[in-house]
Design a protein around this motif. Structure first.
Motif, PDB file in Angstrom:
ATOM      1  N   ASP A  95     -17.746   9.322  41.878  1.00  0.00           N
ATOM      2  CA  ASP A  95     -18.446   9.356  40.962  1.00  0.00           C
ATOM      3  C   ASP A  95     -20.380   9.373  42.259  1.00  0.00           C
ATOM      4  OD1 ASP A  95     -17.785   8.281  38.248  1.00  0.00           O
ATOM      5  OD2 ASP A  95     -18.853   6.284  38.509  1.00  0.00           O
ATOM      6  N   ALA A  96     -19.851   8.782  43.482  1.00  0.00           N
ATOM      7  CA  ALA A  96     -20.519   9.837  44.973  1.00  0.00           C
ATOM      8  C   ALA A  96     -20.653  11.212  44.402  1.00  0.00           C
ATOM      9  CB  ALA A  96     -19.655   8.568  45.739  1.00  0.00           C
ATOM     10  N   LEU A  97     -19.895  11.896  44.446  1.00  0.00           N
ATOM     11  CA  LEU A  97     -19.473  12.853  45.098  1.00  0.00           C
ATOM     12  C   LEU A  97     -19.909  13.992  44.250  1.00  0.00           C
ATOM     13  CD1 LEU A  97     -15.459  13.912  46.357  1.00  0.00           C
ATOM     14  CD2 LEU A  97     -17.480  14.028  47.052  1.00  0.00           C
ATOM     15  N   LEU A  98     -19.681  12.897  42.372  1.00  0.00           N
ATOM     16  CA  LEU A  98     -20.390  14.291  41.511  1.00  0.00           C
ATOM     17  C   LEU A  98     -21.648  14.233  41.522  1.00  0.00           C
ATOM     18  CD1 LEU A  98     -20.166  16.183  39.331  1.00  0.00           C
ATOM     19  CD2 LEU A  98     -19.894  13.730  37.910  1.00  0.00           C
ATOM     20  N   ALA A  99     -22.427  12.817  41.434  1.00  0.00           N
ATOM     21  CA  ALA A  99     -23.909  12.672  42.554  1.00  0.00           C
ATOM     22  C   ALA A  99     -24.122  13.653  42.787  1.00  0.00           C
ATOM     23  CB  ALA A  99     -24.206  11.201  42.285  1.00  0.00           C
ATOM     24  N   SER A 100     -24.113  13.733  44.173  1.00  0.00           N
ATOM     25  CA  SER A 100     -24.211  14.580  45.285  1.00  0.00           C
ATOM     26  C   SER A 100     -24.248  15.957  44.891  1.00  0.00           C
ATOM     27  CB  SER A 100     -23.246  14.018  46.622  1.00  0.00           C
ATOM     28  OG  SER A 100     -23.638  15.313  47.294  1.00  0.00           O
ATOM     29  N   LEU A 101     -23.409  16.745  44.147  1.00  0.00           N
ATOM     30  CA  LEU A 101     -23.464  17.701  44.103  1.00  0.00           C
ATOM     31  C   LEU A 101     -24.233  18.060  42.864  1.00  0.00           C
ATOM     32  CD1 LEU A 101     -19.108  17.777  44.718  1.00  0.00           C
ATOM     33  CD2 LEU A 101     -20.523  19.065  45.895  1.00  0.00           C
ATOM     34  N   SER A 102     -23.883  16.983  41.950  1.00  0.00           N
ATOM     35  CA  SER A 102     -24.560  17.646  40.977  1.00  0.00           C
ATOM     36  C   SER A 102     -26.426  17.649  40.866  1.00  0.00           C
ATOM     37  CB  SER A 102     -24.690  16.241  39.949  1.00  0.00           C
ATOM     38  OG  SER A 102     -23.766  15.938  38.771  1.00  0.00           O
ATOM     39  N   GLY A 103     -26.713  17.491  42.230  1.00  0.00           N
ATOM     40  CA  GLY A 103     -28.571  17.490  43.236  1.00  0.00           C
ATOM     41  C   GLY A 103     -28.568  18.228  43.338  1.00  0.00           C
ATOM     42  N   LEU A 104     -27.533  19.074  43.711  1.00  0.00           N
ATOM     43  CA  LEU A 104     -28.229  20.105  44.595  1.00  0.00           C
ATOM     44  C   LEU A 104     -28.924  21.271  44.126  1.00  0.00           C
ATOM     45  CD1 LEU A 104     -24.370  22.170  45.026  1.00  0.00           C
ATOM     46  CD2 LEU A 104     -25.824  21.225  46.503  1.00  0.00           C
ATOM     47  N   GLN A 105     -30.243  22.017  44.594  1.00  0.00           N
ATOM     48  CA  GLN A 105     -30.719  22.477  44.876  1.00  0.00           C
ATOM     49  C   GLN A 105     -31.292  23.416  43.526  1.00  0.00           C
ATOM     50  OE1 GLN A 105     -32.568  24.201  47.824  1.00  0.00           O
ATOM     51  NE2 GLN A 105     -35.050  24.473  46.478  1.00  0.00           N
ATOM     52  N   SER A 106     -29.652  24.462  43.832  1.00  0.00           N
ATOM     53  CA  SER A 106     -29.204  25.178  42.847  1.00  0.00           C
ATOM     54  C   SER A 106     -27.945  24.643  41.563  1.00  0.00           C
ATOM     55  CB  SER A 106     -29.046  26.524  43.585  1.00  0.00           C
ATOM     56  OG  SER A 106     -27.946  27.457  41.931  1.00  0.00           O
TER      57      SER A 106
ATOM     58  N   ILE B   4     -13.536  18.487  40.755  1.00  0.00           N
ATOM     59  CA  ILE B   4     -13.178  18.038  42.142  1.00  0.00           C
ATOM     60  C   ILE B   4     -11.977  17.850  41.657  1.00  0.00           C
ATOM     61  CG2 ILE B   4     -13.866  15.876  43.834  1.00  0.00           C
ATOM     62  CD1 ILE B   4     -16.410  15.992  42.461  1.00  0.00           C
ATOM     63  N   GLU B   5     -11.124  17.509  43.013  1.00  0.00           N
ATOM     64  CA  GLU B   5      -9.286  16.649  42.952  1.00  0.00           C
ATOM     65  C   GLU B   5      -8.915  17.007  43.916  1.00  0.00           C
ATOM     66  OE1 GLU B   5      -6.563  20.448  42.628  1.00  0.00           O
ATOM     67  OE2 GLU B   5      -7.663  21.691  41.031  1.00  0.00           O
ATOM     68  N   PHE B   6      -8.644  15.777  43.918  1.00  0.00           N
ATOM     69  CA  PHE B   6      -8.305  14.412  44.915  1.00  0.00           C
ATOM     70  C   PHE B   6      -6.865  13.632  44.427  1.00  0.00           C
ATOM     71  CE2 PHE B   6     -11.689  12.193  42.336  1.00  0.00           C
ATOM     72  CZ  PHE B   6     -11.062  10.677  42.483  1.00  0.00           C
ATOM     73  N   ALA B   7      -6.063  12.964  45.402  1.00  0.00           N
ATOM     74  CA  ALA B   7      -4.624  12.736  44.768  1.00  0.00           C
ATOM     75  C   ALA B   7      -4.869  11.575  45.299  1.00  0.00           C
ATOM     76  CB  ALA B   7      -3.615  12.955  45.664  1.00  0.00           C
ATOM     77  N   ILE B   8      -4.130  10.410  44.708  1.00  0.00           N
ATOM     78  CA  ILE B   8      -4.169   8.947  44.950  1.00  0.00           C
ATOM     79  C   ILE B   8      -3.083   8.683  45.436  1.00  0.00           C
ATOM     80  CG2 ILE B   8      -6.629   8.311  43.613  1.00  0.00           C
ATOM     81  CD1 ILE B   8      -5.018   6.990  41.662  1.00  0.00           C
ATOM     82  N   GLN B   9      -2.739   7.492  46.511  1.00  0.00           N
ATOM     83  CA  GLN B   9      -2.068   7.324  46.735  1.00  0.00           C
ATOM     84  C   GLN B   9      -1.437   5.314  46.090  1.00  0.00           C
ATOM     85  OE1 GLN B   9      -0.625   7.565  50.772  1.00  0.00           O
ATOM     86  NE2 GLN B   9       1.201   6.596  50.404  1.00  0.00           N
TER      87      GLN B   9
END
Length: 107
Positions: A56-67, A74-79
């Motif tokens: 959620d934090a990554l998506l919120a931060s990237l969604s707030g880009l000026q452009s 976003i890809e990430f692995a969980i262990q």
């Protein structure tokens, strides 16, 4: 490792086992004939839910880009581990997150 599901039943997950001296072992080792899964102390859903705030934090931060990009991936692995439940694992050699942004020109 056996994780109970909120809706009933369970899911078996292969996890790395760390010995007291920090050595990571794989497979059943000396317990191979027994093949008994360790019971997790939380449900599968609650273990996996622990990574939601990071996503959620990554998506919120990237969604707030000026452009604003037209697409965010976003890809990430969980262990899953016996000790921590779930943690964000590395992808490839060292990256924990793989992020792709796509801008589509207006029509």
């Amino acid at each position: 490792m056996e994780y109970p599901l909120d809706s009933g039943g369970s899911v078996l997950v292969a996890v790395e086992k760390t010995t007291a001296d920090g050595v990571v072992t794989r497979g059943w080792g000396e317990d191979r004939p027994v093949r008994v899964a360790e019971q997790a102390n939380q449900t599968f859903e609650s273990a996996v839910a622990k990574v939601r705030p990071a996503a959620d934090a990554l998506l919120a931060s990237l969604s707030g880009l000026q452009s604003k990009p037209s697409e965010i991936t976003i890809e990430f692995a969980i262990q899953l581990t016996a000790e921590a439940g779930v943690c964000i694992a590395t992808l490839g050699a060292s990256a924990n997150f793989k992020i792709a942004l796509k801008w589509t020109p207006p029509k």
